[in-house]
Scaffold this active site. Structure first.
Site, PDB file in Angstrom:
ATOM      1  N   LYS A  55       0.576  -3.376  11.238  1.00  0.00           N
ATOM      2  CA  LYS A  55      -0.587  -3.108   9.965  1.00  0.00           C
ATOM      3  C   LYS A  55      -1.365  -4.150   9.466  1.00  0.00           C
ATOM      4  O   LYS A  55      -2.274  -4.236   9.184  1.00  0.00           O
ATOM      5  CB  LYS A  55       0.128  -2.288   8.879  1.00  0.00           C
ATOM      6  N   SER A  71       2.775  -2.858   5.059  1.00  0.00           N
ATOM      7  CA  SER A  71       4.370  -2.197   4.689  1.00  0.00           C
ATOM      8  C   SER A  71       4.513  -0.932   5.262  1.00  0.00           C
ATOM      9  O   SER A  71       3.352  -0.043   5.642  1.00  0.00           O
ATOM     10  CB  SER A  71       4.264  -1.990   3.111  1.00  0.00           C
ATOM     11  N   ASP A  72       5.699  -0.537   5.727  1.00  0.00           N
ATOM     12  CA  ASP A  72       5.905   0.652   6.421  1.00  0.00           C
ATOM     13  C   ASP A  72       7.443   1.229   6.062  1.00  0.00           C
ATOM     14  O   ASP A  72       8.212   0.115   5.822  1.00  0.00           O
ATOM     15  CB  ASP A  72       5.825   0.803   7.730  1.00  0.00           C
ATOM     16  N   GLN A  73       7.815   2.221   6.043  1.00  0.00           N
ATOM     17  CA  GLN A  73       9.156   2.585   5.773  1.00  0.00           C
ATOM     18  C   GLN A  73       9.698   3.884   6.474  1.00  0.00           C
ATOM     19  O   GLN A  73       8.632   4.660   6.991  1.00  0.00           O
ATOM     20  CB  GLN A  73       8.863   3.252   4.263  1.00  0.00           C
TER      21      GLN A  73
END
Length: 198
Positions: A55, A71-73
């Site tokens: 990203k 950011s990613d989760q």
């Protein structure tokens, strides 16, 4: 490092925007277009880290003089580490997720990538946060999902809202990690880039 003032949040998430707003910084939002499906990753950490990096990198490639934050989760159950828990997208799926995870411990692997390509600055890392659900009744699950409609939330809850009532306990060093953007760690790296906080 010279003073860098342009900051970009590479995200379309309203929750990440709200978290970023807490820092009082001027920034822009650019939604990255990447394939978020697993590419053979067998652990949530690997997937979350790759997605956060991609990203940020997609946006950094277009704006190399800007600080770009990705950011990613990825959520997963402690007893099922290779089974990722995604966004439910429908009320039925949200209720099914909560029923399946009732009484269970979920871990959230949150990937964070801060990039400034012009200077060669790039840090990508993982932060963790755990929640243990209470044993939930079907009526509690239905009331919660109907009230809060957490259809875009991995795990089918919003900890910043009524979702907090679903938990027996929480464990982690920074609650914003659970919300999808670890602000304590982000601030550390922004200071390294001469961004004044506070």
């Amino acid at each position: 490092m010279s003073n860098i003032s342009d900051i970009i949040l590479a995200s379309s998430s309203q929750t990440r925007k709200a978290l970023m707003d807490r820092l009082g910084l001027t920034y822009r939002i650019i939604s990255p277009d990447i394939d978020e499906s697993p590419q053979g990753e067998t652990h949530a950490d690997d997937l979350a880290q790759r997605l956060a990096f991609e990203k940020a990198r997609v946006v950094s490639a277009q704006y190399p003089n800007s600080i770009v934050i990705g950011s990613d989760q990825v959520a997963w159950r402690i007893d099922l580490p290779k089974q990722f828990i995604g966004k439910p997208l429908t009320i039925e799926n949200a209720m099914a997720q909560l029923k399946q995870n009732s009484g269970q411990t979920l871990c959230f692997s949150t990937g964070l990538s801060i990039q400034h390509l012009a200077s060669g600055f790039e840090h990508t890392l993982i932060e963790h946060y755990q929640v243990k659900f209470r044993v939930l009744t079907d009526a509690e699950i239905e009331r919660y999902v109907t009230t809060e409609q957490p259809l875009q939330c991995a795990g089918s809850f919003r900890c910043e809202g009524l979702g907090i009532s679903l938990f027996e306990s929480m464990q982690g060093s920074d609650q914003t990690t659970l919300m999808g953007l670890p602000l304590i760690t982000l601030c550390k790296y922004l200071r390294q880039l001469n961004i004044q906080l506070p």
